[in-house]
Design an enzyme around this catalytic site. Structure first.
Site, PDB file in Angstrom:
ATOM      1  N   LYS A   1       0.832  -1.195   0.000  1.00  0.00           N
ATOM      2  CA  LYS A   1       0.000   0.000   0.000  1.00  0.00           C
ATOM      3  C   LYS A   1       0.862   1.238   0.000  1.00  0.00           C
ATOM      4  O   LYS A   1       0.517   2.254  -0.581  1.00  0.00           O
ATOM      5  CB  LYS A   1      -0.893   0.014   1.234  1.00  0.00           C
ATOM      6  CG  LYS A   1      -1.975  -0.993   1.139  1.00  0.00           C
ATOM      7  CD  LYS A   1      -2.833  -0.930   2.379  1.00  0.00           C
ATOM      8  CE  LYS A   1      -3.308  -2.288   2.756  1.00  0.00           C
ATOM      9  NZ  LYS A   1      -2.918  -2.859   3.962  1.00  0.00           N
TER      10      LYS A   1
HETATM   11  N1  GLU Z   1      -1.764  -6.436   8.894  1.00  0.00           N
HETATM   12  C1  GLU Z   1      -1.123  -7.360   8.021  1.00  0.00           C
HETATM   13  C2  GLU Z   1      -1.088  -6.809   6.597  1.00  0.00           C
HETATM   14  O1  GLU Z   1      -1.797  -5.864   6.285  1.00  0.00           O
HETATM   15  C3  GLU Z   1      -1.818  -8.702   8.011  1.00  0.00           C
HETATM   16  C4  GLU Z   1      -1.559  -9.457   9.254  1.00  0.00           C
HETATM   17  C5  GLU Z   1      -2.215 -10.818   9.361  1.00  0.00           C
HETATM   18  O2  GLU Z   1      -3.107 -11.135   8.559  1.00  0.00           O
HETATM   19  O3  GLU Z   1      -1.834 -11.554  10.269  1.00  0.00           O
HETATM   20  O4  GLU Z   1      -0.323  -7.303   5.804  1.00  0.00           O
END
Ligand code: GLU
Length: 303
Positions: free
Chosen positions: A238
């Site tokens: 992102k």
């Molecule tokens: N917050 C993480 C991401 O956006 C994903 C973490 C997870 O799914 O354990 O890549």
């Protein structure tokens, strides 16, 4: 309340609007949950508030809605859960499973051996604790056991944490809880039974298993899906602002995500997301999802 037979989640970090790679993760976790008549939760992973981008959360949630992915229950935000993480850290400290560490990255890089995931922390501060007034992180002590994750897509993932990772950070020196601890606490407290997420986190899973074991938590079932790579071979992120999803043509983006996941082509005439999902949910086949091309040696970059 009875524990759910299937409770999945999508856990985006609000570092920018949804891009095609995060759409693929959302589609896979949603389809797998709904195919099994399960619940699907959304958790905003903004434990590191410095990386949070204004408006990203709103934009991600709007995208999910516009793409017909309805979530169950309230949206959970990690930035509101600091007290929960503090409590769990205190338990680990009390049980002498965690210790303070003031080693800089540079010091570690110059003294440690390099493993497949970066420097293997040599345990310096375990034997020589920093002075009480030093700014310090907290590290989790790992054991000598070999950890085995039985991933639904990748198969058996085996890691010896002591040999390949070393004691790992669970609270950063800037005070933010590290991803590894926050995700384990949240998956447990939210009763998550199934995790479907990007393959960049495959090699974080043994650390998560270790924490679950030490804390007496349940271990969810894991499935790591193939990442989407940009033309230069990098994982889409992102923060790159790369490949935003087509908000004006959600069905087209959903079809593209479905294709990336190795699923059978959707028939013509699905004009809106509701039609797409009515067809897609019964047709979801996890056993058709391809392996990520780098999943065996990808370094995790989510902290
Ligand atoms: N917050 C993480 C991401 O956006 C994903 C973490 C997870 O799914 O354990 O890549």
């Amino acid at each position: 309340m009875n524990p759910a037979a299937y409770r999945g989640r999508f856990a985006p970090s609000p570092t920018g609007p949804m891009h095609f790679g995060s759409l693929v993760a959302a589609v896979a976790s949603y389809a797998d949950a709904r195919h099994q008549h399960g619940e699907w939760l959304v958790r905003i992973e903004d434990v590191d508030e410095t990386r949070r981008q204004a408006d990203a959360e709103r934009s991600i949630l709007q995208t999910l809605q516009a793409f017909g992915m309805q979530w169950d229950g309230p949206t959970v935000r990690q930035r509101e859960r600091g007290a929960l993480y503090d409590r769990v850290l205190a338990v680990l400290v009390e049980r002498r499973l965690a210790y303070r560490c003031s080693c800089s990255r540079r010091l570690i890089a110059s003294t440690a051996m390099l493993g497949s995931e970066g420097a293997i922390y040599p345990g310096t501060c375990r034997d020589h604790p920093p002075a009480p007034d030093t700014v310090a992180a907290w590290r989790m002590i790992v054991g000598r056991d070999t950890l085995v994750v039985d991933d639904r897509i990748v198969g058996e993932v085996v890691q010896d944490l002591a040999a390949e990772i070393g004691d790992f950070i669970i609270r950063r020196s800037d005070g933010f809880t590290a991803y590894q601890l926050a995700v384990v606490v949240d998956d447990q407290l939210q009763g998550i039974t199934h995790v479907v997420r990007g393959a960049d986190l495959l090699w974080s899973t043994p650390r998560q298993l270790w924490l679950q074991r030490q804390l007496g938590y349940a271990t969810p079932s894991y499935a790591h899906i193939p990442l989407v790579y940009a033309a230069d071979g990098h994982k889409l992120s992102k923060s790159d602002g790369a490949h935003p999803v087509r908000l004006h043509d959600p069905v087209r983006s959903l079809r593209e995500a479905w294709h990336h996941l190795g699923q059978p082509e959707a028939p013509n005439g699905l004009d809106n997301p509701a039609d797409f999902w009515a067809w897609a949910i019964p047709h979801w086949r996890l056993d058709q999802v391809p392996l990520d091309r780098n999943s065996t040696h990808e370094r995790p970059d989510t902290l």
